[in-house]
Design an enzyme around this catalytic site. Structure first.
Site, short mmCIF file in Angstrom:
data_model
loop_
_atom_site.label_atom_id
_atom_site.label_comp_id
_atom_site.label_asym_id
_atom_site.label_seq_id
_atom_site.Cartn_x
_atom_site.Cartn_y
_atom_site.Cartn_z
N GLY A 1 0.82 -1.21 0.00
CA GLY A 1 0.00 0.00 0.00
C GLY A 1 0.85 1.25 0.00
CE LYS B 1 -7.68 4.00 15.93
NZ LYS B 1 -7.82 5.46 15.73
#
Lengths: 404, 404
Positions: free
Chosen positions: A7, A199
């Site tokens: 990426g 998260k």
């Protein structure tokens, strides 16, 4: 040491930039030269130096035995999961900033890494550049962690800070954040709390050593927070923050993402704009907090590169991380204790009596005109819902959990 | 794994308490059982369980090949230095909370540890329980650190917080702190800044990779800070903190310990009471801050035990730490740029003219009666001293460095 990068978007290009600009100090710390051999991206970058490294087929990377570390900055569960699993099985360490991947498959990928004597590292998946995963794993080892509470999403913190400072509505500030590029066109992942939810699932799993599934975490975003709520918070010496929390009490674990009113004296209250902070409570160390930029190209790249350095230093050895595949059953959310700030419409001055019938002990708050506002005593969420039900003939304008 | 503990005072007894109370989770993280075989202390503890482990002669520990880790919580350079050196040379890892030892001999002891494939670890020497040494070494590896600024001494922060909140004098709050046991009978190490000085020397050495000698760091304590200074700070939206800082600019390093007026918006401004915080700036990560209890039995013991766990995990391998014996020549303090807040006596209203003659550009501050107060422009310390000399016929009541 040859590495491959998956990426070349914002974070990926940041990784290249960091490795190039701090080359000398990074290689000194890694103990060896670090060369990016491939960059996987669907696009071409004609005229740019990076173009020489671009490949479009992951198998080029997977089949190249020279590649010892794969660093991924793509996001999304697939194809990242397939890439991660096959890299680890091939004896390559995998470093990622991808919270979706880690929250869903962290336990499994850590196990595969351990069996293959390589590393699966994900410092960048929580808190951007803030060191939190490694400190939890390697510094707070003397402690039993019983709570982690954090401001884990920069976009919502930016919006709440602006709403507070400028007296503006959620919608107006969201629009500005989108124009500035701080919020996505589809802002749901941030403003509905989904990002913070993944998260805190990761942090909870690491703190308690077993898998906390993000799907089990009650999650509420900030879309219901109004500029009037900010006025009330200010009056009461509170600030409103989107907090993600996990707590262990009497052996049971609960987790939640929701807006909270916290005292201005709380260390998290001063965390403004796009900053993130993570507050950790241990049974020995007491309270510690980690603060920094929770997102952005370079801070996130800094964490990815720090993981690359760590993977390079630990070539051939697995850094033990406690996150078993055993799943934790979270405490029923109806049993979690909580206190709420409530505003109701009060055209006729009759709200107070109705409120006092439903909630025994309340702490009234000086209200805006034609409103009645109060803070409830501490009770379970289930009890709260029951009592709130008794106010069905009143219009509830806000309900925000409060620290108490 | 057998370990020995040197010193059974506050921190030492905390280490025993932590290892006993969190035994299971600690051993899981260390990957092996951790047993304290000896505790070196001059005293006996008749009737207490610990008495069975007490030895009075260090050579018992040194000559016992079963002992792989020596943990020291004594303080002071000697005999700690002799104990540390001989332990490392014998192939035992050495863990310490002793900032005097680390600031003076850290570089040498790290080198001996490296040569002997053991570890010299000192997380507890700075910031008590706050993870800062390990994050600097292992998490911020992608960055070039160019500044560390911290509140590194809990006693002085407690005193400054009380002075601010209660409008009291330094002397009165110091007395209370002594009665509460927060300050020593001889408080010089804290209130004169010597403790913070040793800690910033350690952090600077780690951040820049070469030895910063604490003796070279200009150090000023808080004994000159008055309750009037606190009133002025409040008016200007500042708070006064004892800050220890090291900064690298254009290849040269400077360090300093001194009281500073910082904006209430600065993250360090909200660090109150006995809490410590360390603010780190890196060229990639931006600003990160680490916050927690900087002292106290259990927080400090938490850091010592975390180091014991790390040493146990790294048995047979040295964790590379960059702190060479090469000494950094600090920038001449007269060349460091600074801005000051100044108060002078002004019985006759003539001070303003004299001040304006000496300092070109000033920012006047609304003064208490019979005083004139101002903030200087930014200039070097040398230039400042020269201009201040021109005010020799005025009585200088305060001079405090300010953020600008």
């Amino acid at each position: 040491m040859k590495i491959a990068l998956l990426g070349y978007g914002t974070v990926g290009s940041g990784v290249v930039e960091v490795i190039n600009s701090n080359k000398e100090s990074i290689e000194k710390r890694a103990g060896k030269a670090i060369d990016i051999k491939y960059v996987l991206d669907l696009r071409e970058f004609p005229g740019e130096a990076i173009n020489e490294l671009i490949v479009h087929d992951f198998s080029t990377i997977l089949e190249d035995d020279e590649i010892e570390i794969v660093a991924e900055a793509m996001g999304g569960v697939e194809p990242a999961y397939t890439f991660a699993k096959s890299s680890l099985l091939k004896g390559k360490s995998y470093v990622t900033s991808n919270k979706e991947l880690v929250a869903l498959h962290g336990a499994e990928l850590l196990e595969i890494a351990r069996k293959n004597k390589v590393n699966f590292l994900f410092e960048a998946s929580v808190g951007g550049g803030i060191p939190i995963i490694r400190p939890l794993n390697q510094s707070l080892t003397a402690d039993e962690i019983y709570e982690i509470t954090g401001i884990l999403n920069g976009t919502t913190n930016f919006i709440l800070t602006k709403m507070k400072n400028e007296g503006r509505s959620f919608e107006s500030v969201l629009k500005e954040a989108q124009e500035l590029g701080y919020a996505e066109k589809n802002p749901a992942a941030d403003v509905e709390g989904y990002d913070a939810c993944r998260k805190i699932a990761i942090l909870a799993s690491l703190a308690f050593g077993e898998h906390v599934s993000f799907e089990d975490i009650p999650t509420e975003g900030i879309t219901q927070i109004s500029s009037e709520d900010m006025i009330y918070a200010e009056k009461m010496n509170y600030v409103i923050k989107l907090l993600a929390t996990c707590q262990k009490q009497d052996g049971s674990v609960f987790a939640r993402v929701s807006p909270m009113m916290i005292s201005k004296e709380h260390p998290l209250a001063m965390v403004n704009d796009v900053f993130n902070a993570i507050f950790v409570k241990g049974n020995v160390i007491g309270d510690v907090m980690f603060y920094g930029k929770g997102a952005g190209k370079l801070p996130t790249a800094s964490a990815v590169v720090a993981d690359i350095v760590d993977a390079a230093k630990h070539s051939g050895t697995n850094i033990i991380t406690f996150w078993s595949r055993e799943k934790i059953d979270l405490k029923d959310k109806d049993e979690v204790k909580v206190s709420y700030f409530i505003r109701v419409q009060d055209e006729d001055g009759l709200a107070e009596n109705k409120v006092k019938e439903a909630f025994k002990e309340i702490q009234p708050v000086e209200a805006l005109s034609r409103e009645y506002a109060f803070i409830t005593e501490v009770m379970t969420e289930g009890e709260f819902a029951k009592r709130l039900g008794k106010l069905s003939d009143l219009t509830i304008m806000s309900k925000v959990r409060t620290e108490k």
